[in-house]
Design an enzyme around this catalytic site. Structure first.
Site, short mmCIF file in Angstrom:
data_model
loop_
_atom_site.label_atom_id
_atom_site.label_comp_id
_atom_site.label_asym_id
_atom_site.label_seq_id
_atom_site.Cartn_x
_atom_site.Cartn_y
_atom_site.Cartn_z
N HIS A 304 122.59 -22.60 -51.28
CA HIS A 304 123.98 -22.99 -51.55
C HIS A 304 124.67 -21.85 -52.27
O HIS A 304 124.06 -21.16 -53.08
CB HIS A 304 124.01 -24.25 -52.43
CG HIS A 304 125.33 -24.93 -52.41
ND1 HIS A 304 126.34 -24.57 -53.25
CD2 HIS A 304 125.81 -25.92 -51.61
CE1 HIS A 304 127.40 -25.32 -52.98
NE2 HIS A 304 127.11 -26.15 -51.99
N ASP A 361 122.44 -31.70 -47.58
CA ASP A 361 122.20 -31.98 -46.17
C ASP A 361 120.73 -32.15 -45.81
O ASP A 361 120.42 -32.59 -44.70
CB ASP A 361 122.80 -30.85 -45.30
CG ASP A 361 124.31 -30.84 -45.39
OD1 ASP A 361 124.90 -31.91 -45.27
OD2 ASP A 361 124.89 -29.76 -45.60
N1 ACO Z 1 117.03 -19.84 -45.29
C1 ACO Z 1 116.57 -18.57 -45.46
N2 ACO Z 1 117.18 -17.62 -46.19
C2 ACO Z 1 118.34 -17.98 -46.78
C3 ACO Z 1 118.88 -19.26 -46.66
C4 ACO Z 1 118.18 -20.21 -45.90
N3 ACO Z 1 118.63 -21.44 -45.75
N4 ACO Z 1 120.03 -19.32 -47.35
C5 ACO Z 1 120.21 -18.11 -47.89
N5 ACO Z 1 119.18 -17.30 -47.55
C6 ACO Z 1 118.98 -15.92 -47.97
C7 ACO Z 1 119.91 -14.99 -47.23
O1 ACO Z 1 119.32 -14.46 -46.08
C8 ACO Z 1 120.21 -13.95 -48.27
O2 ACO Z 1 119.16 -13.02 -48.29
P1 ACO Z 1 119.52 -11.43 -48.46
O3 ACO Z 1 120.30 -11.33 -49.74
O4 ACO Z 1 118.19 -10.79 -48.49
O5 ACO Z 1 120.34 -11.09 -47.25
C9 ACO Z 1 120.17 -14.70 -49.60
O6 ACO Z 1 119.32 -15.83 -49.36
C10 ACO Z 1 121.53 -15.16 -50.07
O7 ACO Z 1 122.14 -15.88 -49.01
P2 ACO Z 1 123.67 -15.79 -48.62
O8 ACO Z 1 123.85 -16.17 -47.19
O9 ACO Z 1 124.23 -14.49 -49.08
O10 ACO Z 1 124.27 -16.93 -49.55
P3 ACO Z 1 125.66 -17.59 -49.35
O11 ACO Z 1 126.04 -18.11 -50.67
O12 ACO Z 1 126.60 -16.65 -48.67
O13 ACO Z 1 125.38 -18.77 -48.29
C11 ACO Z 1 124.69 -20.84 -47.40
C12 ACO Z 1 125.14 -20.08 -48.65
C13 ACO Z 1 125.65 -20.59 -46.24
C14 ACO Z 1 124.70 -22.34 -47.70
C15 ACO Z 1 123.25 -20.39 -47.00
O14 ACO Z 1 122.35 -20.69 -48.04
C16 ACO Z 1 122.77 -21.02 -45.69
O15 ACO Z 1 123.05 -20.48 -44.62
N6 ACO Z 1 122.02 -22.17 -45.77
C17 ACO Z 1 121.60 -22.88 -44.57
C18 ACO Z 1 122.71 -23.75 -44.02
C19 ACO Z 1 123.00 -24.94 -44.90
O16 ACO Z 1 122.12 -25.67 -45.30
N7 ACO Z 1 124.29 -25.15 -45.16
C20 ACO Z 1 124.77 -26.30 -45.95
C21 ACO Z 1 125.30 -25.87 -47.28
S1 ACO Z 1 125.81 -27.25 -48.24
C22 ACO Z 1 127.27 -27.67 -47.54
O17 ACO Z 1 128.05 -26.89 -47.06
C23 ACO Z 1 127.58 -29.06 -47.51
#
Ligand code: ACO
Length: 429
Positions: A304, A361
């Site tokens: 998140h 979720d």
């Molecule tokens: N699985 C694996 N790696 C992940 C995940 C994940 N679910 N989420 C983040 N990471 C990693 C990224 O690859 C990144 O690694 P890096 O810095 O080496 O490139 C690091 O963790 C940080 O992630 P970001 O994408 O920069 O974090 P951001 O805050 O931009 O994104 C998000 C948040 C979109 C929710 C992300 O965690 C994600 O894609 N999760 C999966 C989808 C999901 O569950 N979405 C629902 C969110 S809650 C909602 O909207 C209701």
């Protein structure tokens, strides 16, 4: 107190005021930054940008706190109803008994949808995603019900109408997609019961209410009701800032919510868990893929932007999921996979170091499956829940004395001035 930070560049200093919120959140006010210094800020994804002052929702991502109008979400999930929570978010305080009764009457009075709208539904291709249908239909509401926005009373009228109709429209889209007869709302039923009845009642098999199912739906919606400046809410505010009508702004929010990284994650989680189930339940492979930087795969329902600890909504959802499945005597193999996957991920250095915890979720899809909601309707369920939050945020933005149309800047990195070349003089390739 003259609280400020100083920006120094090439020997020249600029004072920028510091803004402190009621929970001591601090921000640097850069309202005059460009005018005074010629600089803008660069913040892709707005991770460090406060777009507004807001008094609706407070969240602390480090401590796992979420409060609507100051009230912890845990207390609302325990004691409130979705209707009351919606009132709280939109009006800024809990309603009196009489106010809640009047709100209920208005929701019932406006829950029918113009019959002509049915023809739209019938003409969407059968395979259409319900989120695409719902966002289009919400936009279409403007043509059927021109919004009234001149006075406070008129705004409340438009808002209540939207809250009442979205629930009917969502259930209608499901019924029509199944080729079933549309079930009309009933004034004797509460908000969630009405929705369940419109979804699942048929002329040959009346829907039987189970108290725990109705309560689970209420709690599901309460947990989704607002989440401050997330992607879809920002879409509502940005689109609304052009002073477009409420329906169009909410429709934009719905479109933003649809994405798998945002509200579409609840559907994506179930698809991921189902895929693991099909592959003999080998969840470790999914964990390894999520850790592999060369693989774009992400563990859906994990991570998140704000929460760097367990999402407080996910805690409640997980507990509710256990209780509901027990009550309904459902043995869902996806729940076992989800729990095993969570436990393994939580003991894995990659997930700990990146603060990747289950978000709302992760367990919500299993709750929705138990209620009987089809997977492609999951994000629609989220949208119904988020509607009061979008409305509250839209209302707040309309009343904001600092309101300006949303119009970010950019740092241009394209070619410098170049000139048009006639076709005959361009290289052939
Ligand atoms: N699985 C694996 N790696 C992940 C995940 C994940 N679910 N989420 C983040 N990471 C990693 C990224 O690859 C990144 O690694 P890096 O810095 O080496 O490139 C690091 O963790 C940080 O992630 P970001 O994408 O920069 O974090 P951001 O805050 O931009 O994104 C998000 C948040 C979109 C929710 C992300 O965690 C994600 O894609 N999760 C999966 C989808 C999901 O569950 N979405 C629902 C969110 S809650 C909602 O909207 C209701």
């Amino acid at each position: 107190m003259d609280d400020h930070v100083t920006l120094t560049y090439q020997g020249k200093s600029y004072r920028l005021p510091v803004i402190v919120g009621t929970e001591n959140e601090r921000g640097i006010d850069i309202l005059r930054l460009r005018t005074d210094t010629g600089f803008i800020t660069l913040d892709p994804g707005f991770a460090n940008t406060g777009a507004c002052l807001s008094s609706i929702t407070y969240m602390d991502g480090e401590k796992g706190i979420l409060r609507y109008r100051g009230i912890p979400v845990e207390e609302l999930a325990e004691n409130s109803t979705f209707k009351e929570t919606a009132y709280l978010l939109i009006n800024g305080r809990l309603p009196s008994e009489d106010e809640l009764r009047r709100f209920s009457i208005m929701l019932n009075d406006h829950s029918l949808v113009h019959e002509d709208m049915k023809t739209f539904y019938q003409n969407f291709p059968r395979a259409s995603h319900p989120m695409g249908i719902l966002s289009s239909m919400v936009n279409a509401l403007r043509s059927f019900y021109p919004e009234l926005q001149a006075t406070e009373e008129e705004i409340n009228f438009t808002v209540t109408r939207l809250l009442a109709k979205v629930r009917t429209m969502a259930a209608m889209s499901y019924k029509i997609s199944r080729g079933h007869t549309v079930v009309y709302p009933r004034p004797d039923l509460a908000y969630s019961e009405n929705f369940l009845n419109m979804m699942f009642n048929t002329p040959v098999k009346p829907y039987e209410f189970v108290r725990e199912v109705v309560r689970a739906l209420e709690v599901f919606w309460i947990l989704h009701a607002d989440h401050e400046q997330n992607c879809s809410t920002t879409a509502v505010r940005v689109v609304g800032s052009g002073r477009v009508n409420l329906y169009a702004a909410i429709s934009a929010g719905m479109s933003a919510l649809w994405g798998p990284l945002h509200g579409g994650a609840n559907q994506a989680v179930i698809e991921m868990l189902s895929e693991i189930h099909r592959m003999d339940g080998d969840y470790r492979k999914a964990i390894e893929r999520a850790k592999d930087k060369a693989d774009p795969f992400r563990l859906m329902g994990f991570g998140h932007r704000v929460y760097k600890t367990y999402d407080p909504r996910a805690k409640i959802m997980k507990r509710m999921c256990d209780d509901l499945l027990k009550k309904l005597q459902i043995n869902d193999p996806l729940l076992d996979i989800a729990k095993a996957l969570e436990e393994t991920a939580m003991n894995d250095a990659f997930f700990r170091e990146n603060n990747l915890y289950p978000n709302v979720d992760f367990y919500s899809g299993i709750v929705l499956r138990a209620i009987g909601i089809p997977t492609n309707m999951f994000t629609v369920m989220f949208a119904i829940g988020r509607l009061p939050g979008w409305i509250a945020q839209w209302k707040e933005s309309m009343d904001d004395p600092q309101w300006r149309i949303s119009r970010p800047r950019q740092i241009y990195i394209g070619p410098t001035e170049t000139h048009y070349v006639p076709m005959a003089e361009r290289p052939r390739s």
